[in-house]
Motif scaffolding. Structure first.
Motif, PDB file in Angstrom:
ATOM      1  N   ARG A  99       0.642  -1.093  -0.111  1.00 19.26           N
ATOM      2  CA  ARG A  99      -0.023  -0.079  -0.051  1.00 19.26           C
ATOM      3  C   ARG A  99       0.902   1.377  -0.015  1.00 19.26           C
ATOM      4  NH1 ARG A  99      -2.515   1.070   4.840  1.00 19.26           N
ATOM      5  NH2 ARG A  99      -4.327   1.694   3.716  1.00 19.26           N
ATOM      6  N   PRO A 100       0.593   2.264  -0.699  1.00 21.11           N
ATOM      7  CA  PRO A 100       1.211   3.428  -0.523  1.00 21.11           C
ATOM      8  C   PRO A 100       1.151   3.945   1.055  1.00 21.11           C
ATOM      9  CG  PRO A 100      -0.460   3.731  -2.189  1.00 21.11           C
ATOM     10  CD  PRO A 100      -0.664   2.554  -1.590  1.00 21.11           C
ATOM     11  N   PRO A 101       2.407   4.534   1.447  1.00 20.75           N
ATOM     12  CA  PRO A 101       2.367   5.035   3.067  1.00 20.75           C
ATOM     13  C   PRO A 101       1.749   6.175   3.187  1.00 20.75           C
ATOM     14  CG  PRO A 101       4.367   5.727   1.756  1.00 20.75           C
ATOM     15  CD  PRO A 101       3.566   4.957   0.604  1.00 20.75           C
ATOM     16  N   PHE A 102       1.394   6.347   4.456  1.00 22.29           N
ATOM     17  CA  PHE A 102       0.224   7.426   4.870  1.00 22.29           C
ATOM     18  C   PHE A 102       1.489   8.675   4.830  1.00 22.29           C
ATOM     19  CE2 PHE A 102       1.463   5.652   8.874  1.00 22.29           C
ATOM     20  CZ  PHE A 102       1.953   6.516   9.583  1.00 22.29           C
ATOM     21  N   ASP A 103       0.650   9.870   4.977  1.00 26.07           N
ATOM     22  CA  ASP A 103       1.739  10.880   5.152  1.00 26.07           C
ATOM     23  C   ASP A 103       1.027  12.045   5.942  1.00 26.07           C
ATOM     24  OD1 ASP A 103       3.856  12.621   4.670  1.00 26.07           O
ATOM     25  OD2 ASP A 103       3.172  13.147   2.865  1.00 26.07           O
TER      26      ASP A 103
END
Length: 89
Positions: free
Chosen positions: A33-37
């Protein structure tokens, strides 16, 4: 040529194929998954997390604000990211 009888006979087989396609698509969710930011924004932070929907990773945007008793998150956050976001804030 397809008549009513042929169509009715083919319908259950088509329905089975459609459900198999949905199961196959569900198993095709990428593991990464794309990382949270978390980014500073005004007097708080902007949070971008990601959730799988409609065959793609879709961003969920929320805001975190400092309040008297801690930090309040307003807006949608992917449930898979919520604990990590709270720890980072």
């Amino acid at each position: 040529m397809m008549n009513r009888r042929t169509l009715l006979a083919a319908a259950p087989a088509m329905a089975g194929t459609l459900s198999l396609d949905a199961d196959a698509k569900a198993s095709q969710i990428p593991d990464e998954r794309p990382p949270f930011d978390i980014m500073p924004e005004g007097s708080g932070w902007k949070i971008r997390s990601w959730e799988w929907a409609e065959d793609a990773w879709r961003p969920k945007i929320a805001r975190a604000l400092r309040v008297a008793d801690g930090i309040r998150i307003e807006g949608p956050v992917a449930p898979a990211d919520l604990d990590a976001i709270r720890q980072r804030l």
